[in-house]
Design an enzyme around this catalytic site. Structure first.
Site, PDB file in Angstrom:
ATOM      1  N   GLY A  13      58.691  74.734  30.019  1.00  0.00           N
ATOM      2  CA  GLY A  13      59.535  74.295  29.072  1.00  0.00           C
ATOM      3  C   GLY A  13      59.920  72.795  29.807  1.00  0.00           C
ATOM      4  O   GLY A  13      59.694  72.376  30.906  1.00  0.00           O
ATOM      5  N   SER A  17      65.494  73.833  30.837  1.00  0.00           N
ATOM      6  CA  SER A  17      65.441  74.572  29.715  1.00  0.00           C
ATOM      7  C   SER A  17      65.679  76.080  30.274  1.00  0.00           C
ATOM      8  O   SER A  17      65.895  76.998  28.921  1.00  0.00           O
ATOM      9  CB  SER A  17      64.084  74.607  29.311  1.00  0.00           C
ATOM     10  OG  SER A  17      63.119  74.887  30.336  1.00  0.00           O
ATOM     11  N   GLY A  18      65.620  76.496  31.418  1.00  0.00           N
ATOM     12  CA  GLY A  18      65.851  77.737  31.626  1.00  0.00           C
ATOM     13  C   GLY A  18      64.542  78.659  32.113  1.00  0.00           C
ATOM     14  O   GLY A  18      64.592  79.655  32.443  1.00  0.00           O
ATOM     15  N   ALA A  38      57.292  77.258  46.965  1.00  0.00           N
ATOM     16  CA  ALA A  38      58.001  76.026  46.606  1.00  0.00           C
ATOM     17  C   ALA A  38      57.142  74.583  46.647  1.00  0.00           C
ATOM     18  O   ALA A  38      56.320  74.512  47.743  1.00  0.00           O
ATOM     19  CB  ALA A  38      59.164  75.795  47.359  1.00  0.00           C
ATOM     20  N   HIS A  54      69.087  76.353  45.079  1.00  0.00           N
ATOM     21  CA  HIS A  54      67.921  77.214  44.872  1.00  0.00           C
ATOM     22  C   HIS A  54      67.881  78.230  45.825  1.00  0.00           C
ATOM     23  O   HIS A  54      67.650  79.358  45.348  1.00  0.00           O
ATOM     24  CB  HIS A  54      66.723  76.579  44.241  1.00  0.00           C
ATOM     25  CG  HIS A  54      66.830  75.779  43.058  1.00  0.00           C
ATOM     26  ND1 HIS A  54      65.898  75.733  41.861  1.00  0.00           N
ATOM     27  CD2 HIS A  54      67.852  74.708  42.477  1.00  0.00           C
ATOM     28  CE1 HIS A  54      66.394  74.979  41.168  1.00  0.00           C
ATOM     29  NE2 HIS A  54      67.390  74.641  41.359  1.00  0.00           N
ATOM     30  N   ASP A  87      56.860  77.470  41.831  1.00  0.00           N
ATOM     31  CA  ASP A  87      57.690  76.617  41.156  1.00  0.00           C
ATOM     32  C   ASP A  87      57.784  75.142  41.785  1.00  0.00           C
ATOM     33  O   ASP A  87      58.338  75.257  42.946  1.00  0.00           O
ATOM     34  CB  ASP A  87      59.204  77.236  41.171  1.00  0.00           C
ATOM     35  CG  ASP A  87      60.198  76.695  40.169  1.00  0.00           C
ATOM     36  OD1 ASP A  87      59.681  75.744  39.553  1.00  0.00           O
ATOM     37  OD2 ASP A  87      61.133  77.406  39.736  1.00  0.00           O
TER      38      ASP A  87
END
Length: 176
Positions: A13, A17-18, A38, A54, A87
């Site tokens: 995304g 965007s989520g 990470a 986060h 991520d």
């Protein structure tokens, strides 16, 4: 969302965007121990604050592993009973660019590590191809490499979801 995760899921995304929240929800719904890999590096105060927020938002239920460059090694450490969230692939690619790494070789290492990972993996990546053509050669090269990486990840993923305005759209496979 409840149920088992496929061996590999890709969530793509745009910025904000989520996609990360959706990926976290996928991993959490699996009811497995959660490992967060990470790829971000804190180059400035804003990024340090963002990373800290986060981590705090995820809470203590997540084991966090920092792997800005060597995702293959981090994936190899995953346990079969865990669910892994990476991520994100975009920051990993950025780090590879900055390190002047051989992108073809590093991408091949990443794909091999994803295939060998004993735990299911959800990997987050940015869709960079929907914007205007970047004005400089480096930015165009990055956009092109990110697009190629996303295509390769999508090809080997059993589940591919794009997230737009917080709404997931399944492109490949079925949600658990």
């Amino acid at each position: 969302m409840t149920g088992s995760l496929p061996p590999l899921a890709l969530v793509v995304g745009g910025a904000r965007s989520g996609k990360s929240a959706f990926a976290e929800a996928l991993v959490t719904a699996s009811a497995r121990p959660r490992r967060y890999i990470a790829t971000a590096e804190a180059w400035d105060d804003e990024m340090r604050d963002r990373i800290a927020r986060h981590r705090q938002d995820r809470g203590a239920a997540w084991t966090t592993v920092e792997a800005p460059l060597d995702l293959a090694a981090a994936l190899a450490e995953a346990q079969p009973d865990e669910a892994v969230l990476v991520d994100c692939a975009t920051l990993w690619l950025t780090n590879q660019f900055l390190a002047e790494a051989d992108l073809g070789a590093e991408t091949a290492r990443l794909l091999a590590a994803l295939a060998a990972c004993p735990a299911p993996v959800v990997i987050v990546s940015n869709e960079t191809g929907w914007g205007i053509v970047p004005e400089n050669a480096l930015a165009r090269r990055f956009r092109d490499e990110q697009g190629r990486l996303n295509q390769r990840l999508a090809a080997v993923s059993a589940l591919v979801v794009t997230v737009i305005a917080g709404l997931p759209m399944v492109l490949k496979g079925q949600l658990p």
